[in-house]
Design an enzyme around this catalytic site. Structure first.
Site, mmCIF file in Angstrom:
data_model
loop_
_atom_site.group_PDB
_atom_site.id
_atom_site.type_symbol
_atom_site.label_atom_id
_atom_site.label_comp_id
_atom_site.label_asym_id
_atom_site.label_seq_id
_atom_site.Cartn_x
_atom_site.Cartn_y
_atom_site.Cartn_z
ATOM 1 N N LYS A 11 0.850 -1.189 0.000
ATOM 2 C CA LYS A 11 0.000 0.000 0.000
ATOM 3 C C LYS A 11 0.885 1.238 0.000
ATOM 4 C CE LYS A 11 0.914 1.200 4.473
ATOM 5 N NZ LYS A 11 1.690 2.401 4.870
ATOM 6 N N PRO A 94 9.890 -4.685 0.946
ATOM 7 C CA PRO A 94 10.950 -4.453 1.936
ATOM 8 C C PRO A 94 10.372 -4.192 3.323
ATOM 9 C CG PRO A 94 10.651 -2.519 0.553
ATOM 10 C CD PRO A 94 9.804 -3.598 -0.041
ATOM 11 N N MET A 95 11.042 -4.711 4.344
ATOM 12 C CA MET A 95 10.590 -4.480 5.710
ATOM 13 C C MET A 95 11.049 -3.099 6.159
ATOM 14 S SD MET A 95 11.003 -8.365 7.125
ATOM 15 C CE MET A 95 11.930 -7.858 8.458
ATOM 16 N N GLY A 96 10.229 -2.434 6.954
ATOM 17 C CA GLY A 96 10.562 -1.093 7.415
ATOM 18 C C GLY A 96 10.527 -0.073 6.307
ATOM 19 N N LEU A 99 5.438 0.217 3.357
ATOM 20 C CA LEU A 99 4.545 -0.344 2.342
ATOM 21 C C LEU A 99 3.525 -1.312 2.935
ATOM 22 C CD1 LEU A 99 7.140 -1.021 -0.513
ATOM 23 C CD2 LEU A 99 5.557 0.911 -0.313
ATOM 24 N N GLY A 100 3.593 -1.523 4.247
ATOM 25 C CA GLY A 100 2.578 -2.329 4.923
ATOM 26 C C GLY A 100 2.751 -3.824 4.796
ATOM 27 N N GLY A 101 3.963 -4.298 4.488
ATOM 28 C CA GLY A 101 4.158 -5.713 4.213
ATOM 29 C C GLY A 101 3.691 -6.648 5.307
ATOM 30 N N GLY A 102 4.079 -6.411 6.540
ATOM 31 C CA GLY A 102 3.683 -7.291 7.638
ATOM 32 C C GLY A 102 2.179 -7.300 7.865
ATOM 33 N N SER A 104 -0.119 -6.502 5.643
ATOM 34 C CA SER A 104 -0.748 -7.124 4.481
ATOM 35 C C SER A 104 -0.653 -8.643 4.548
ATOM 36 C CB SER A 104 -0.087 -6.599 3.194
ATOM 37 O OG SER A 104 -0.756 -7.083 2.052
ATOM 38 N N ASP A 136 -3.000 -0.991 10.541
ATOM 39 C CA ASP A 136 -3.191 -1.050 9.092
ATOM 40 C C ASP A 136 -3.875 -2.325 8.618
ATOM 41 O OD1 ASP A 136 -1.952 1.392 8.863
ATOM 42 O OD2 ASP A 136 -0.085 0.621 7.987
#
Length: 280
Positions: A11, A94-96, A99-102, A104, A136
């Site tokens: 995101k 990428p972590m941190g 982009l909301g990876g965790g 999502s 999120d």
């Protein structure tokens, strides 16, 4: 159905304001979320023994701390499901990076296991569970571009244009907790409406602070701003700019300095996860 392979999309925060702070310390936000067609991949394989495991290593994230494991256990507890799951996480986001990876990944696990385990919870019920994992997560559960307020739980779906974006990822990890606790953070933005955003009356309040603390982010923003208006997403470290077509975006990406990673992606109002789930 014994298994599912599902996307966990990135995101962007198209803007991000802090309008105040609650007595419990949580910040009151205003933001506008848009999804991207750039995703992690989550594989879910049914287990009949009730065990929940991650099948692969994720750099920097121990299995017991991974939100995908926490999401699965939360759903299992909520529904008293006797079933379990093996979860494989293929990371692209990428972590941190903001982009909301965790979040999502967690939402994809909630939605996927709701199908795989036959729980039949509504999106609202899944979002309520997701909020326990992170502010999120409900956005990713509902799966539509949205205006969000409060601590992220007040969500209103919106329809936006779907431009092409360049996302640049400086090689730094921004600590969200550190940025949120910084005394220099602006916490008194005047609340706005979407009409204000559309006329350009918005910022990302984290950006000045992140630029000051992380010179790589500042350098990347200076570089990308040569081509289009550029902004930090979330608390960073990733930055983005929009372009009217894919070729223009690719043209700029070709000039990206080798010290940074980046990608071109399409903005989406409907999450790629929702598109796939409709076919399952």
């Amino acid at each position: 159905m014994q298994s599912l392979i599902l996307p966990a999309p990135a995101k962007l925060n198209l803007f991000l304001h802090i309008t105040g702070r609650r007595e419990d310390g949580y910040h009151l936000l205003q933001t506008l979320f848009q999804f991207l067609d750039y995703c992690d991949e989550i594989s879910l394989s049914l287990r009949s023994d009730g065990e929940i495991h991650r099948t692969n290593d994720v750099e920097g994230v121990a299995e017991q701390n991974d939100l995908v494991i926490k999401a699965a256990k939360l759903l299992q507890q909520k529904t008293n499901s006797p079933l379990g799951v093996d979860i494989t996480v293929i990371k692209k986001l990428p972590m941190g990076g903001g982009l909301g990876g965790g979040s999502s990944d967690a939402a994809t696990v909630l939605q996927g296991l709701n199908k795989l385990w036959g729980c039949q919870l509504s999106d609202n019920e899944l979002a309520e569970l997701g909020l326990q994992l992170g502010a999120d997560v409900p956005i990713f559960v509902h799966g539509h571009a949205a205006w969000a307020e409060g601590v992220g739980e007040q969500i209103e779906a919106v329809d936006l244009s779907e431009p092409w974006f360049i996302v640049v990822c400086p090689d730094v990890h921004v600590s969200t907790a550190e940025i949120f606790s910084d005394q220099g953070l602006t916490r008194n933005c005047k609340p706005i409406r979407i009409s204000h955003f559309l006329t350009g009356q918005s910022i990302n309040v984290f950006e000045p602070l992140v630029r000051k603390k992380y010179t790589e982010v500042d350098d990347a923003l200076n570089w990308l701003s040569q081509f289009a208006e550029s902004r930090l997403t979330g608390s960073g470290s990733c930055i983005f700019a929009s372009f009217p077509n894919k070729n223009e975006a690719l043209n700029v990406l070709e000039q990206l300095p080798e010290k940074w990673q980046g990608f071109v992606t399409k903005g989406k109002c409907t999450s790629p996860l929702k598109v796939i789930l409709k076919r399952v």
